[in-house]
Scaffold this motif. Structure first.
Motif, mmCIF file in Angstrom:
data_model
loop_
_atom_site.group_PDB
_atom_site.id
_atom_site.type_symbol
_atom_site.label_atom_id
_atom_site.label_comp_id
_atom_site.label_asym_id
_atom_site.label_seq_id
_atom_site.Cartn_x
_atom_site.Cartn_y
_atom_site.Cartn_z
ATOM 1 N N THR A 66 0.712 4.322 -2.734
ATOM 2 C CA THR A 66 0.648 5.749 -2.395
ATOM 3 C C THR A 66 1.752 6.526 -3.123
ATOM 4 O O THR A 66 1.503 7.587 -3.707
ATOM 5 C CB THR A 66 0.787 5.951 -0.869
ATOM 6 O OG1 THR A 66 -0.203 5.153 -0.240
ATOM 7 C CG2 THR A 66 0.612 7.402 -0.469
ATOM 8 N N SER A 97 0.820 -1.195 0.000
ATOM 9 C CA SER A 97 0.000 0.000 0.000
ATOM 10 C C SER A 97 0.866 1.261 0.000
ATOM 11 O O SER A 97 0.503 2.268 -0.613
ATOM 12 C CB SER A 97 -1.041 -0.107 1.109
ATOM 13 O OG SER A 97 -0.879 0.764 2.070
ATOM 14 N N ASP A 98 2.061 1.202 0.615
ATOM 15 C CA ASP A 98 2.999 2.341 0.531
ATOM 16 C C ASP A 98 3.434 2.575 -0.919
ATOM 17 O O ASP A 98 3.566 3.723 -1.365
ATOM 18 C CB ASP A 98 4.267 2.078 1.368
ATOM 19 C CG ASP A 98 4.001 2.194 2.862
ATOM 20 O OD1 ASP A 98 2.923 2.696 3.239
ATOM 21 O OD2 ASP A 98 4.871 1.763 3.653
ATOM 22 N N LYS A 130 0.926 7.188 -6.677
ATOM 23 C CA LYS A 130 -0.057 8.262 -6.918
ATOM 24 C C LYS A 130 0.643 9.621 -6.951
ATOM 25 O O LYS A 130 0.283 10.504 -7.727
ATOM 26 C CB LYS A 130 -1.124 8.269 -5.820
ATOM 27 C CG LYS A 130 -2.144 7.156 -5.971
ATOM 28 C CD LYS A 130 -3.300 7.398 -5.040
ATOM 29 C CE LYS A 130 -3.538 6.212 -4.157
ATOM 30 N NZ LYS A 130 -4.546 6.417 -3.142
#
Ligand code: AHG
Ligand code: MN
Ligand code: MN
Length: 339
Positions: free
Chosen positions: A35, A31-32, A38
Motif C-alpha cells: 500500500t 500488504s502494508d 502505491k
C-alpha cells in the motif's frame, strides 16, 4: 492463460501457510508495504511536474511543503509500518539511527523492517527507473518497549522476507519469503498489484555485465581483468557481453534477474568497501537472487553470512547469475593472492 487475475493481497494470504511463525502479521506487513508503495508510486509519477507544482522545499499551491521524493517515500513507509502493530522497529537508509516505534502494544510486535525508501534517486530528475528496497526480520529482543539496534543488525540469512518495488515503465513489486520469487505489476486502472512474474528463476549464465566503468582506474586488478574477459571476443561463449548500467541498483538488478547477468560494485581505492549498504540494499537483493537460483558475494564470502557491525555498513558486491559471479570471483581471487 485464462486471464484470472491474482492480486498481491490474495497471493500473500494464499501463501500464508508457508511460514508458520506469526503468519497473519507477516501477511499484513507485506500488504502494508504494498500500500505504501502505491502512494510512493503516485508521487514518483508526478516527479517531472515539480517545477510546475512547486520546487522542493517550497510551499505548493495546496499550501503543502514540497518534499524531496526520497524523504517523502521514507515518511510514507514509516507511517505505514508504525501504525500496523506488526513492526517493532525500523531502519532506513535515510535515518542515521533506528526508527523507534512507540505505538501502544509495540511490545507485542514481532517484526523488524529495514528499507532504502528510494534507491537510485539521482535518476529521479531524468525519468529513469528508481525503486524501494525492503527487508524483514523477526524480532530477537524482548522488553517492555519496541525493538533495538540488535534487531536491525541480524545476519542476512535471518531474513524472513525481502523485496523491492520499481517505479519504471510500469510499476512492479517483487518479493520472497524464502519460497521462491514472485513479481506483481501494478494495474493502474484498478490500483492493484497483479501476479505477472510467477516463480522467477534467473538464468545460470547471462550476457550482461553491470558496473560503473568510470571508476575503472581505481578497481582491483582482478575486476579489471574480469571486465577485459567480458569484452573479449569468444563466439562459443557468447562473448563479448553487453554492458548495461543505469545507476539505480534495483533497476540494474531487476533487468539482470530476468535476463541473466552480473552486477558488480567492487571495492575501489577510494571506497574500499564499495558503495552499497549491507542491510538496506545488499542483503534483501542477495536473498532474492539466491531464491531465484543466483549468487551474491563480496568477492570472497556469501554476503548473507556477513554480520553487520553498523546500520550503514557498506560491502563490495558481486551479484547475479551463478556462473558469472563464480567466474568474476575467480579473477578477483587470483589477483588478490598476488598482492
Ligand atoms: P541511493 O539513491 O539509494 O543513494 O542509491 C544509489 C546507489 C545505487 O542505486 C546505485 O547502484 C549506485 O548508487 C550507483 O553508484 P555510482 O553512481 O557510484 O555508480
Ligand atoms: Mn540505494
Ligand atoms: Mn536511497
Amino acid at each position: 492463460m485464462n486471464g484470472k487475475i491474482i492480486t498481491l493481497n490474495q497471493f500473500i494470504i494464499d501463501r500464508q501457510n508457508e511460514f508458520s511463525y506469526a503468519s497473519g502479521e507477516l501477511s499484513r506487513l507485506l500488504s502494508d508495504i504494498g500500500t505504501a508503495s502505491k502512494i510512493i508510486n503516485r508521487e514518483v509519477n508526478k516527479a517531472g511536474l515539480v517545477n510546475i507544482l512547486g520546487d522542493y522545499g517550497t510551499i505548493n499551491v495546496q499550501g503543502e511543503e514540497v518534499k524531496k521524493l526520497d524523504i517523502y517515500a521514507n515518511e510514507q513507509l514509516i507511517a505505514a509500518l508504525s501504525s500496523g502493530g506488526e513492526c517493532c522497529v525500523m531502519g532506513s537508509e535515510e535515518n542515521d539511527d533506528i526508527i523507534e516505534v512507540n505505538t501502544e502494544g509495540v511490545e507485542n510486535a514481532k517484526y523488524v523492517v529495514l528499507f532504502d525508501p528510494l534507491d537510485g534517486s539521482s535518476n529521479i530528475d531524468v525519468n529513469a527507473s528508481i525503486g524501494t528496497i525492503f527487508s524483514i526480520y523477526r524480532r530477537i529482543s524482548d522488553g517492555p518497549k519496541g525493538g533495538t539496534v540488535a534487531d536491525c543488525l541480524q545476519d542476512g540469512t535471518e531474513q524472513v522476507a525481502a523485496g523491492y518495488v520499481i517505479y519504471g515503465s510500469s510499476t512492479i513489486l517483487v518479493y520472497t519469503t524464502g519460497h521462491g520469487v514472485n513479481g506483481f505489476t501494478l494495474d493502474p486502472s484498478i490500483g492493484e498489484f497483479c501476479l505477472s512474474h510467477p516463480d522467477i528463476q534467473t538464468p545460470k549464465d547471462g550476457k550482461i555485465y553491470s558496473i560503473n566503468e568510470g571508476n575503472y582506474a581505481d578497481f582491483p586488478e582482478g575486476v579489471k581483468q574480469y571486465i577485459s574477459y567480458c569484452k573479449e571476443k569468444n563466439s562459443a561463449e557468447a562473448r563479448p557481453y553487453s554492458s548495461r548500467y543505469i545507476g539505480s541498483f534495483v533497476a540494474d538488478f531487476h533487468r539482470n534477474l530476468l535476463k541473466g547477468g552480473i552486477f558488480i560494485y567492487p571495492p575501489t581505492a577510494k571506497t574500499p568497501n564499495g558503495k552499497l549498504r549491507l542491510v538496506y540494499e545488499v542483503n534483501p537483493l542477495a536473498f532474492l537472487i539466491e531464491q531465484a537460483g543466483g549468487r551474491a558475494t563480496d568477492g570472497k564470502q556469501r554476503v548473507l553470512e556477513i554480520s553487520p557491525n553498523a546500520l550503514h555498513m557498506r560491502v563490495p558486491l558481486f551479484i547475479g547469475s551463478e556462473n558469472m559471479v563464480k567466474k568474476a570471483e575467480a579473477f578477483f581471487a587470483v589477483e588478490a593472492e598476488k598482492v
